[in-house]
Design a protein around this motif. Structure first.
Motif, short mmCIF file in Angstrom:
data_model
loop_
_atom_site.label_atom_id
_atom_site.label_comp_id
_atom_site.label_asym_id
_atom_site.label_seq_id
_atom_site.Cartn_x
_atom_site.Cartn_y
_atom_site.Cartn_z
N TYR A 205 -15.55 -70.68 10.52
CA TYR A 205 -15.49 -69.39 9.82
C TYR A 205 -16.80 -68.67 10.12
O TYR A 205 -17.75 -69.27 10.61
CB TYR A 205 -15.29 -69.57 8.31
N GLN A 206 -16.80 -67.39 9.86
CA GLN A 206 -18.03 -66.64 10.10
C GLN A 206 -18.78 -66.49 8.78
O GLN A 206 -18.35 -65.74 7.90
CB GLN A 206 -17.72 -65.26 10.68
N PRO A 207 -19.88 -67.22 8.61
CA PRO A 207 -20.56 -67.15 7.32
C PRO A 207 -21.23 -65.80 7.12
O PRO A 207 -21.59 -65.12 8.09
CB PRO A 207 -21.64 -68.24 7.41
N GLY A 208 -21.39 -65.47 5.86
CA GLY A 208 -22.05 -64.20 5.55
C GLY A 208 -22.67 -64.27 4.18
O GLY A 208 -22.67 -65.31 3.53
N TYR A 209 -23.21 -63.16 3.80
CA TYR A 209 -23.87 -63.06 2.49
C TYR A 209 -23.08 -62.13 1.61
O TYR A 209 -22.30 -61.31 2.08
CB TYR A 209 -25.31 -62.56 2.69
N SER A 210 -23.33 -62.23 0.32
CA SER A 210 -22.53 -61.43 -0.62
C SER A 210 -22.73 -59.93 -0.38
O SER A 210 -21.91 -59.14 -0.80
CB SER A 210 -22.82 -61.82 -2.06
N GLY A 211 -23.80 -59.55 0.26
CA GLY A 211 -24.00 -58.13 0.57
C GLY A 211 -23.14 -57.64 1.73
O GLY A 211 -23.07 -56.45 1.99
N GLY A 212 -22.48 -58.57 2.42
CA GLY A 212 -21.61 -58.15 3.50
C GLY A 212 -22.12 -58.51 4.89
O GLY A 212 -21.35 -58.57 5.84
N THR A 213 -23.41 -58.74 5.01
CA THR A 213 -23.94 -59.11 6.32
C THR A 213 -23.42 -60.47 6.74
O THR A 213 -23.33 -61.38 5.92
CB THR A 213 -25.49 -59.18 6.27
N LYS A 214 -23.10 -60.57 7.99
CA LYS A 214 -22.58 -61.84 8.48
C LYS A 214 -23.54 -62.44 9.50
O LYS A 214 -24.25 -61.71 10.19
CB LYS A 214 -21.22 -61.62 9.12
N LEU A 215 -23.53 -63.74 9.58
CA LEU A 215 -24.30 -64.39 10.63
C LEU A 215 -23.61 -64.11 11.96
O LEU A 215 -22.39 -63.91 12.01
CB LEU A 215 -24.38 -65.89 10.41
N HIS A 216 -24.37 -64.14 13.03
CA HIS A 216 -23.81 -63.80 14.34
C HIS A 216 -23.31 -65.05 15.04
O HIS A 216 -23.69 -65.33 16.18
CB HIS A 216 -24.87 -63.06 15.17
N LEU A 217 -22.51 -65.80 14.32
CA LEU A 217 -21.93 -67.02 14.89
C LEU A 217 -20.78 -67.47 14.03
O LEU A 217 -20.59 -66.98 12.92
CB LEU A 217 -23.00 -68.13 14.99
N GLN A 218 -20.02 -68.41 14.56
CA GLN A 218 -18.99 -69.10 13.78
C GLN A 218 -19.54 -70.47 13.42
O GLN A 218 -20.24 -71.08 14.22
CB GLN A 218 -17.72 -69.26 14.62
N MET A 219 -19.22 -70.94 12.23
CA MET A 219 -19.79 -72.21 11.78
C MET A 219 -18.73 -73.11 11.17
O MET A 219 -17.77 -72.63 10.60
CB MET A 219 -20.88 -71.92 10.74
N MET A 220 -18.95 -74.40 11.34
CA MET A 220 -18.13 -75.38 10.61
C MET A 220 -19.04 -76.55 10.28
O MET A 220 -19.94 -76.87 11.05
CB MET A 220 -16.95 -75.80 11.50
N CYS A 221 -18.82 -77.14 9.13
CA CYS A 221 -19.64 -78.29 8.74
C CYS A 221 -18.81 -79.56 8.78
O CYS A 221 -17.63 -79.54 8.44
CB CYS A 221 -20.17 -78.11 7.32
N LEU A 222 -19.42 -80.62 9.19
CA LEU A 222 -18.76 -81.94 9.17
C LEU A 222 -19.54 -82.83 8.19
O LEU A 222 -20.76 -82.72 8.10
CB LEU A 222 -18.76 -82.59 10.55
N GLY A 223 -18.83 -83.68 7.50
CA GLY A 223 -19.50 -84.59 6.56
C GLY A 223 -19.68 -83.96 5.20
O GLY A 223 -19.05 -84.36 4.23
N GLN A 224 -20.54 -82.98 5.12
CA GLN A 224 -20.73 -82.23 3.88
C GLN A 224 -20.76 -80.76 4.22
O GLN A 224 -21.05 -80.40 5.37
CB GLN A 224 -22.06 -82.60 3.24
N ASN A 225 -20.55 -79.95 3.21
CA ASN A 225 -20.63 -78.52 3.46
C ASN A 225 -22.05 -78.03 3.20
O ASN A 225 -22.71 -78.44 2.26
CB ASN A 225 -19.67 -77.75 2.53
N TRP A 226 -22.51 -77.16 4.08
CA TRP A 226 -23.79 -76.48 3.84
C TRP A 226 -23.51 -74.99 3.70
O TRP A 226 -22.84 -74.39 4.53
CB TRP A 226 -24.76 -76.74 5.00
N ASP A 227 -24.01 -74.44 2.61
CA ASP A 227 -23.77 -73.02 2.33
C ASP A 227 -25.02 -72.22 2.72
O ASP A 227 -26.08 -72.40 2.11
CB ASP A 227 -23.48 -72.88 0.83
N PRO A 228 -24.90 -71.35 3.72
CA PRO A 228 -26.09 -70.62 4.18
C PRO A 228 -26.63 -69.65 3.14
O PRO A 228 -27.80 -69.28 3.20
CB PRO A 228 -25.59 -69.82 5.40
N GLU A 229 -25.80 -69.27 2.17
CA GLU A 229 -26.29 -68.33 1.17
C GLU A 229 -27.12 -69.03 0.09
O GLU A 229 -28.22 -68.63 -0.23
CB GLU A 229 -25.14 -67.56 0.52
N THR A 230 -26.56 -70.12 -0.43
CA THR A 230 -27.30 -70.83 -1.48
C THR A 230 -28.24 -71.88 -0.89
O THR A 230 -29.08 -72.43 -1.59
CB THR A 230 -26.33 -71.56 -2.44
#
Ligand SMILES: O=C(O)CCC(=O)C(=O)O
Ligand SMILES: [Fe+2]
Length: 393
Positions: A205-230
């Motif tokens: 998925y394409q991670p982003g922030y609550s303000g609407g800005t998105k990271l310029h990549l697609q991301m997936m986590c294996l094992g555990q989830n990492w949330d770029p916002e928190t």
């Protein structure tokens, strides 16, 4: 048939983002400007939403007193109340479903009520646009294979590079780059595995922030989830409640072997006592898989969300690069000007731990069409770069 409302984790704006900026590119709502509008929240308060409405296309972050932001823009800890206000403003903006164009950017605008890939399923789980790193090419044009001499040359280069100990570079204390370490067969297998996982539950998925800005990549986590916002780890992915796929056994073996081989090289080649320190072995419980299209990038940041014990021990981060090459910056501060640069090519493994565990690093650009032809032909991977970073929490 009941049609459920579409809910999205990260709001997209119903009209052009331009509407929210005045002619000087300042945000109209809540009095924010393009600087200092977002912070990575302190670990003790993950509830604070931060937003990033500015600098969306800027690579260079504001370096003064800011924390690192993965989209390459600036962050500041100074604006907690403003940040919360902005988050609630954003809630009032009607979210719309998004899809991806061939470049991996969100594009399609669908109306509420359209049954789409972004609708929730019957268990209330939220879906998201599927990002397939190996979309089947639907083309009437018959694809010509690369000439044999091109494929043979690539093969020769790869077997030269993967000879044990041949092409290992100590970039600094606790930082080792193993050029062409992953065999072409393994690169193909990694792409195929990531493709399957990436289109499944918990996939890209394409991670982003609550303000609407998105990271310029697609991301997936294996094992555990990492949330770029928190900037926290959890069992489930918050926005769709999906469980990250497990890290395949084959990946575990490759990480272990890379650490063993790098340590062997360090023992025989390190010149200073600082460099001579070998990496502790890890059994990674987290792998972050990024896919960068040719316009992909990642701002300078530290990988510092693992446990204090892990960071203190300097347990290494092991990074696999596959596909297009990336310019990779690394340095002791967040200054781009002071950072060193190295090109990470397909098959390279970078390990940073010990004294370099908290090194600032980022990907300012991808070198278009630099992936090995044989890899692209064998996998049908879309143009871009796959990166896997393994860590132990
Ligand atoms: O793509 C890369 O080489 C770096 C990725 C990275 O730093 C991360 O996922 O934290
Ligand atoms: Fe990182």
């Amino acid at each position: 048939m009941e049609i459920k409302p579409v809910r999205l984790s990260y709001p997209s704006y119903t009209s052009s983002d331009r509407d929210f900026f005045d002619s000087s590119n300042n945000l109209k709502m809540s009095g924010y400007n393009r600087q200092g509008n977002r912070s990575a929240p302190a670990k003790s308060d993950n509830r604070i939403k931060h937003t990033n409405v500015g600098s969306r296309s800027d690579w260079k972050p504001n370096l003064a007193k800011n924390d690192a932001c993965l989209d390459g823009s600036s962050c500041s800890q100074n604006n907690k109340s403003s940040v919360t206000d902005a988050a609630s403003d954003v809630k009032n903006i009607k979210p719309i479903p998004i899809s991806f164009d061939d470049d991996g950017n969100s594009k399609k605008v669908k109306q509420l009520g359209d049954k789409s890939e972004t609708d929730g399923d019957d268990n209330g789980r939220l879906n998201h646009p599927v990002f397939d790193i190996c979309p089947k090419k639907v083309s009437s044009v018959i694809k010509l294979k690369a000439p044999l001499h091109v494929l043979n040359k690539e093969k020769r280069n790869q077997s030269k590079q993967s000879m044990k100990g041949q092409n290992i570079i100590i970039l600094g204390p606790g930082m080792v780059l193993m050029k062409g370490y992953i065999s072409s067969v393994d690169q193909i297998s990694i792409v195929k595995t990531c493709r399957e996982l990436g289109i499944s539950d918990g996939g890209f998925y394409q991670p982003g922030y609550s303000g609407g800005t998105k990271l310029h990549l697609q991301m997936m986590c294996l094992g555990q989830n990492w949330d770029p916002e928190t900037r926290t780890y959890s069992e489930l992915r918050e926005f769709d409640k999906s469980k990250p796929p497990v890290i395949p056994e084959k990946f575990h073996e490759m990480v272990k072997k890379a650490i063993v081989d790098s340590n062997e090289f360090i023992r025989g080649n390190a010149v200073s006592s600082d460099e001579r320190k070998v990496f502790p072995s890890i059994s990674p419980d987290i792998c972050i898989v990024n896919f960068y299209t040719k316009s992909g990038r990642l701002g300078l940041h530290q990988d510092k969300d693992e446990s204090d014990a892990s960071l203190k021990k300097g347990l290494p981060v092991v990074s696999f690069s596959i596909g297009d090459s990336a310019e990779f910056l690394y340095g002791e501060t967040r200054s781009i000007d002071e950072a060193d640069k190295v090109t990470l090519e397909s098959g390279d493994v970078l390990i940073f731990g010990g004294k370099s565990r908290l090194i600032y690093h980022g990907v300012p650009s991808i070198v278009p069409d630099s992936a090995p032809t044989s890899l692209m032909e064998a996998t049908d991977m879309r143009a871009g770069r796959l990166n896997l970073t393994f860590r132990m929490y």
